[in-house]
Design a protein around this motif. Structure first.
Motif, PDB file in Angstrom:
ATOM      1  N   SER A   1      46.286  24.535  20.289  1.00 21.98           N
ATOM      2  CA  SER A   1      45.017  24.971  19.391  1.00 21.98           C
ATOM      3  C   SER A   1      44.728  23.988  21.015  1.00 21.98           C
ATOM      4  N   PRO A   2      42.966  24.648  21.163  1.00 22.63           N
ATOM      5  CA  PRO A   2      42.989  23.490  22.853  1.00 22.63           C
ATOM      6  C   PRO A   2      41.646  22.996  22.451  1.00 22.63           C
ATOM      7  N   VAL A   3      41.762  21.177  22.851  1.00 19.18           N
ATOM      8  CA  VAL A   3      41.207  20.321  22.230  1.00 19.18           C
ATOM      9  C   VAL A   3      40.219  19.892  23.525  1.00 19.18           C
ATOM     10  N   ALA A   4      39.206  19.473  22.711  1.00 19.34           N
ATOM     11  CA  ALA A   4      38.155  19.296  23.884  1.00 19.34           C
ATOM     12  C   ALA A   4      38.294  17.990  24.504  1.00 19.34           C
ATOM     13  N   ASP A   5      38.359  18.072  25.356  1.00 18.34           N
ATOM     14  CA  ASP A   5      38.121  17.288  27.333  1.00 18.34           C
ATOM     15  C   ASP A   5      37.718  16.227  26.937  1.00 18.34           C
ATOM     16  N   GLU A   6      36.866  16.071  26.266  1.00 20.55           N
ATOM     17  CA  GLU A   6      35.805  14.674  25.279  1.00 20.55           C
ATOM     18  C   GLU A   6      36.750  14.122  24.736  1.00 20.55           C
ATOM     19  N   THR A   7      37.499  14.508  23.745  1.00 25.45           N
ATOM     20  CA  THR A   7      38.173  14.025  22.823  1.00 25.45           C
ATOM     21  C   THR A   7      39.626  13.478  23.362  1.00 25.45           C
ATOM     22  N   MET A   8      40.141  13.695  24.074  1.00 21.47           N
ATOM     23  CA  MET A   8      41.124  13.187  24.526  1.00 21.47           C
ATOM     24  C   MET A   8      40.693  12.192  25.673  1.00 21.47           C
ATOM     25  N   GLU A   9      39.782  12.324  26.672  1.00 29.44           N
ATOM     26  CA  GLU A   9      39.598  11.756  27.446  1.00 29.44           C
ATOM     27  C   GLU A   9      39.461  10.678  26.364  1.00 29.44           C
ATOM     28  N   ASP A  10      38.788   9.687  25.865  1.00 25.59           N
ATOM     29  CA  ASP A  10      38.267   9.538  24.469  1.00 25.59           C
ATOM     30  C   ASP A  10      39.927   8.493  24.053  1.00 25.59           C
ATOM     31  N   LEU A  11      40.509   8.939  24.002  1.00 30.72           N
ATOM     32  CA  LEU A  11      41.594   8.734  23.245  1.00 30.72           C
ATOM     33  C   LEU A  11      42.736   8.181  24.668  1.00 30.72           C
ATOM     34  N   LYS A  12      42.367   8.966  25.590  1.00 28.32           N
ATOM     35  CA  LYS A  12      43.101   7.757  26.556  1.00 28.32           C
ATOM     36  C   LYS A  12      42.655   7.380  26.989  1.00 28.32           C
ATOM     37  N   LYS A  13      41.114   6.670  26.997  1.00 32.58           N
ATOM     38  CA  LYS A  13      40.458   5.568  27.376  1.00 32.58           C
ATOM     39  C   LYS A  13      40.745   4.721  26.587  1.00 32.58           C
ATOM     40  N   GLN A  14      40.775   4.852  25.298  1.00 33.61           N
ATOM     41  CA  GLN A  14      40.635   3.797  24.573  1.00 33.61           C
ATOM     42  C   GLN A  14      42.368   3.208  24.284  1.00 33.61           C
ATOM     43  N   ARG A  15      43.201   3.796  24.914  1.00 36.32           N
ATOM     44  CA  ARG A  15      45.486   3.603  25.352  1.00 36.32           C
ATOM     45  C   ARG A  15      44.604   3.043  26.150  1.00 36.32           C
ATOM     46  N   LEU A  16      43.949   2.841  27.391  1.00 36.41           N
ATOM     47  CA  LEU A  16      44.176   2.394  28.963  1.00 36.41           C
ATOM     48  C   LEU A  16      43.419   0.910  27.934  1.00 36.41           C
ATOM     49  N   VAL A  17      42.415   0.811  27.513  1.00 30.83           N
ATOM     50  CA  VAL A  17      42.028  -0.656  26.943  1.00 30.83           C
ATOM     51  C   VAL A  17      42.985  -1.821  25.929  1.00 30.83           C
ATOM     52  N   LEU A  18      43.856  -0.488  25.372  1.00 26.20           N
ATOM     53  CA  LEU A  18      44.963  -1.300  25.046  1.00 26.20           C
ATOM     54  C   LEU A  18      45.874  -1.999  25.049  1.00 26.20           C
ATOM     55  N   LYS A  19      46.210  -0.992  26.090  1.00 27.43           N
ATOM     56  CA  LYS A  19      47.105  -1.370  27.481  1.00 27.43           C
ATOM     57  C   LYS A  19      46.989  -2.722  28.415  1.00 27.43           C
ATOM     58  N   ASP A  20      45.770  -2.288  28.594  1.00 26.80           N
ATOM     59  CA  ASP A  20      45.463  -3.421  29.731  1.00 26.80           C
ATOM     60  C   ASP A  20      45.123  -5.017  28.379  1.00 26.80           C
ATOM     61  N   GLN A  21      44.739  -5.133  27.372  1.00 32.72           N
ATOM     62  CA  GLN A  21      45.153  -5.726  26.940  1.00 32.72           C
ATOM     63  C   GLN A  21      46.322  -6.164  26.159  1.00 32.72           C
ATOM     64  N   LEU A  22      47.241  -5.205  25.880  1.00 31.30           N
ATOM     65  CA  LEU A  22      48.800  -5.719  25.896  1.00 31.30           C
ATOM     66  C   LEU A  22      49.244  -6.704  26.412  1.00 31.30           C
ATOM     67  N   TYR A  23      48.994  -5.454  28.182  1.00 31.56           N
ATOM     68  CA  TYR A  23      49.626  -6.339  29.658  1.00 31.56           C
ATOM     69  C   TYR A  23      48.981  -7.633  29.584  1.00 31.56           C
TER      70      TYR A  23
END
Length: 78
Positions: free
Chosen positions: A51-73
């Motif tokens: 089923s389709p997922v709103a682009d905004e939803t996926m983008e928000d999740l990926k941004k959240q993951r990127l912020v966490l990744k930067d902090q962890l790095y």
């Protein structure tokens, strides 16, 4: 379309031992690691859905993951 698994050990294989060490000894790192892992799992599950997922939803999740990744790095390098 999934591009591959993004767990932290795959993202930073050179820090595999450091990741384990910090997960065991640093509560803040462990918390961020778990949040990163949850975000990755959720993104990968949504990518596999038919089923389709709103682009905004996926983008928000990926941004959240990127912020966490930067902090962890930053913690891995420090």
């Amino acid at each position: 379309m999934p591009l591959g698994h993004h767990d932290l050990a795959h993202e930073f294989p050179e820090f595999k031992e450091r990741i384990h060490e910090l997960k065991m000894n640093d509560a803040h790192f462990k918390k961020l690691f778990e949040e990163y892992d949850q975000a990755t799992t959720k993104i990968e599950a949504l990518e596999k859905q038919e089923s389709p997922v709103a682009d905004e939803t996926m983008e928000d999740l990926k941004k959240q993951r990127l912020v966490l990744k930067d902090q962890l790095y930053a913690m891995l390098k420090g």
